[in-house]
Motif scaffolding. Structure first.
Motif, PDB file in Angstrom:
ATOM      1  N   UNK A 156      27.617  15.520 -38.642  1.00 52.60           N
ATOM      2  CA  UNK A 156      27.635  15.250 -37.198  1.00 52.60           C
ATOM      3  C   UNK A 156      26.433  15.867 -36.483  1.00 52.60           C
ATOM      4  N   UNK A 157      26.120  17.131 -36.808  1.00 55.03           N
ATOM      5  CA  UNK A 157      25.032  17.790 -36.080  1.00 55.03           C
ATOM      6  C   UNK A 157      23.679  17.213 -36.469  1.00 55.03           C
ATOM      7  N   UNK A 158      23.461  16.897 -37.747  1.00 50.65           N
ATOM      8  CA  UNK A 158      22.166  16.352 -38.142  1.00 50.65           C
ATOM      9  C   UNK A 158      21.998  14.904 -37.703  1.00 50.65           C
ATOM     10  N   UNK A 159      23.083  14.169 -37.627  1.00 49.78           N
ATOM     11  CA  UNK A 159      23.001  12.824 -37.053  1.00 49.78           C
ATOM     12  C   UNK A 159      22.595  12.908 -35.576  1.00 49.78           C
ATOM     13  N   UNK A 160      23.202  13.847 -34.854  1.00 54.48           N
ATOM     14  CA  UNK A 160      22.864  14.019 -33.439  1.00 54.48           C
ATOM     15  C   UNK A 160      21.416  14.445 -33.279  1.00 54.48           C
ATOM     16  N   UNK A 161      20.967  15.377 -34.113  1.00 61.07           N
ATOM     17  CA  UNK A 161      19.570  15.811 -34.074  1.00 61.07           C
ATOM     18  C   UNK A 161      18.615  14.659 -34.351  1.00 61.07           C
ATOM     19  N   UNK A 162      18.958  13.812 -35.319  1.00 58.22           N
ATOM     20  CA  UNK A 162      18.107  12.668 -35.644  1.00 58.22           C
ATOM     21  C   UNK A 162      17.996  11.715 -34.468  1.00 58.22           C
ATOM     22  N   UNK A 163      19.107  11.470 -33.791  1.00 57.80           N
ATOM     23  CA  UNK A 163      19.096  10.568 -32.642  1.00 57.80           C
ATOM     24  C   UNK A 163      18.255  11.143 -31.503  1.00 57.80           C
ATOM     25  N   UNK A 164      18.307  12.459 -31.312  1.00 60.12           N
ATOM     26  CA  UNK A 164      17.491  13.090 -30.278  1.00 60.12           C
ATOM     27  C   UNK A 164      16.022  13.081 -30.676  1.00 60.12           C
ATOM     28  N   UNK A 165      15.728  13.441 -31.927  1.00 60.58           N
ATOM     29  CA  UNK A 165      14.348  13.501 -32.397  1.00 60.58           C
ATOM     30  C   UNK A 165      13.649  12.149 -32.284  1.00 60.58           C
ATOM     31  N   UNK A 166      14.385  11.073 -32.560  1.00 58.23           N
ATOM     32  CA  UNK A 166      13.799   9.736 -32.527  1.00 58.23           C
ATOM     33  C   UNK A 166      13.841   9.097 -31.144  1.00 58.23           C
ATOM     34  N   UNK A 167      14.397   9.806 -30.167  1.00 59.43           N
ATOM     35  CA  UNK A 167      14.472   9.269 -28.822  1.00 59.43           C
ATOM     36  C   UNK A 167      15.551   8.234 -28.630  1.00 59.43           C
ATOM     37  N   UNK A 168      16.439   8.104 -29.600  1.00 61.45           N
ATOM     38  CA  UNK A 168      17.535   7.142 -29.492  1.00 61.45           C
ATOM     39  C   UNK A 168      18.518   7.558 -28.414  1.00 61.45           C
ATOM     40  N   UNK A 169      18.749   8.858 -28.273  1.00 63.71           N
ATOM     41  CA  UNK A 169      19.501   9.385 -27.148  1.00 63.71           C
ATOM     42  C   UNK A 169      18.645  10.464 -26.485  1.00 63.71           C
ATOM     43  N   UNK A 170      18.974  10.798 -25.252  1.00 58.61           N
ATOM     44  CA  UNK A 170      18.230  11.839 -24.553  1.00 58.61           C
ATOM     45  C   UNK A 170      18.422  13.186 -25.242  1.00 58.61           C
ATOM     46  N   UNK A 171      17.510  14.100 -24.971  1.00 53.66           N
ATOM     47  CA  UNK A 171      17.565  15.407 -25.618  1.00 53.66           C
ATOM     48  C   UNK A 171      18.610  16.316 -25.029  1.00 53.66           C
ATOM     49  N   UNK A 172      19.859  15.894 -25.116  1.00 51.49           N
ATOM     50  CA  UNK A 172      20.951  16.705 -24.595  1.00 51.49           C
ATOM     51  C   UNK A 172      21.050  18.013 -25.382  1.00 51.49           C
ATOM     52  N   UNK A 173      21.542  19.072 -24.753  1.00 44.98           N
ATOM     53  CA  UNK A 173      21.566  20.382 -25.415  1.00 44.98           C
ATOM     54  C   UNK A 173      22.530  20.426 -26.594  1.00 44.98           C
TER      55      UNK A 173
END
Length: 245
Positions: A156-173
């Motif tokens: 879950x955490x690395x999927x979320x990090x990947x989405x943030x890193x790629x700009x797929x979702x905003x860089x939420x904390x």
């Protein structure tokens, strides 16, 4: 139990390779229904923070108590506390929200040992597919808190990090709690991965670390305020708290 669950959804057969068109169309429709039901049930969840963590910690464990206090502080700050809906860390965070009369949501899925929703949920939505559930845990969240957990939590955490890193979702904390537990992984991310160039030197900034529930909530609030200009007043009471589903 595990094989029965996978066979009942068609998931294992689907992942074994190409299948007949009728099977794949039927499974696609079932997946679409899983998404649509989740969208409908979670639409009024309010400003949500998702808490990730293991289902295997008992009430007496310090990490359970940390998650419960974090849930209390999130709810007191006006957030809906969302988890995977199971026991352990998930139960603790949902329980903390209910301790102070806050809003508590679970996105549950049947697992071999941790399939039952915890009793501290205002709303529990059952999902048939892991990837649909992960979308829901991310889609409605303004921030994420990660406590100690196993393979599922890492996923879950690395999927979320990947989405943030790629700009797929905003860089939420993303706030990581349980510093001693996560120290080897954080060191690997901040040192080895950066040194080898597999992530950029700025990428570790997506992760913030604390063992203080108060500080964790303030990290989320201040990041939303500074990075996105998001104000977080007390949300209106969602319809499903009034009995609508």
């Amino acid at each position: 139990m595990k094989n029965e669950r996978i066979e009942s959804t068609g998931e294992r057969e689907f992942l074994e390779g190409p299948k007949g068109r009728a099977f794949e169309l039927g499974l696609t429709l079932r997946i679409m229904w899983d998404f649509l039901r989740g969208f409908r049930r979670l639409h009024f969840a309010g400003p949500t923070v998702t808490v990730f963590g293991s289902a295997r910690f008992e009430e007496s464990h310090p990490y359970y108590q940390m998650a419960r206090e974090t849930g209390r502080r999130l709810a007191s700050a006006g957030f809906t506390v969302m988890t995977g809906g199971g026991p352990g860390i998930m139960e603790a965070a949902n329980r903390g929200a209910k301790d102070v009369g806050g809003h508590s949501v679970g996105a549950n899925i049947v697992l071999p040992f941790e399939q039952d929703p915890n009793p501290y949920l205002d709303l529990s939505v059952d999902f048939r597919y892991f990837f649909v559930r992960k979308v829901m845990l991310i889609k409605y969240s303004y921030g994420f808190i990660v406590l100690p957990g196993g393979f599922g939590t890492l996923d879950e955490v690395f999927e979320t990090l990947t989405l943030i890193q790629t700009g797929t979702i905003s860089g939420f904390p993303i706030v990581v709690m349980g510093a001693d537990y996560w120290k080897p992984i954080l060191s690997f991310v901040e040192q080895d991965m950066v040194r080898e160039g597999t992530i950029g030197p700025e990428d570790p900034r997506f992760l913030m670390t604390t063992d203080s529930p108060e500080q964790a909530v303030e990290m989320i609030r201040s990041t939303l305020r500074e990075r996105f200009g998001v104000a977080l007043p007390e949300p209106p009471r969602p319809r499903w708290f009034l009995g609508e589903t």
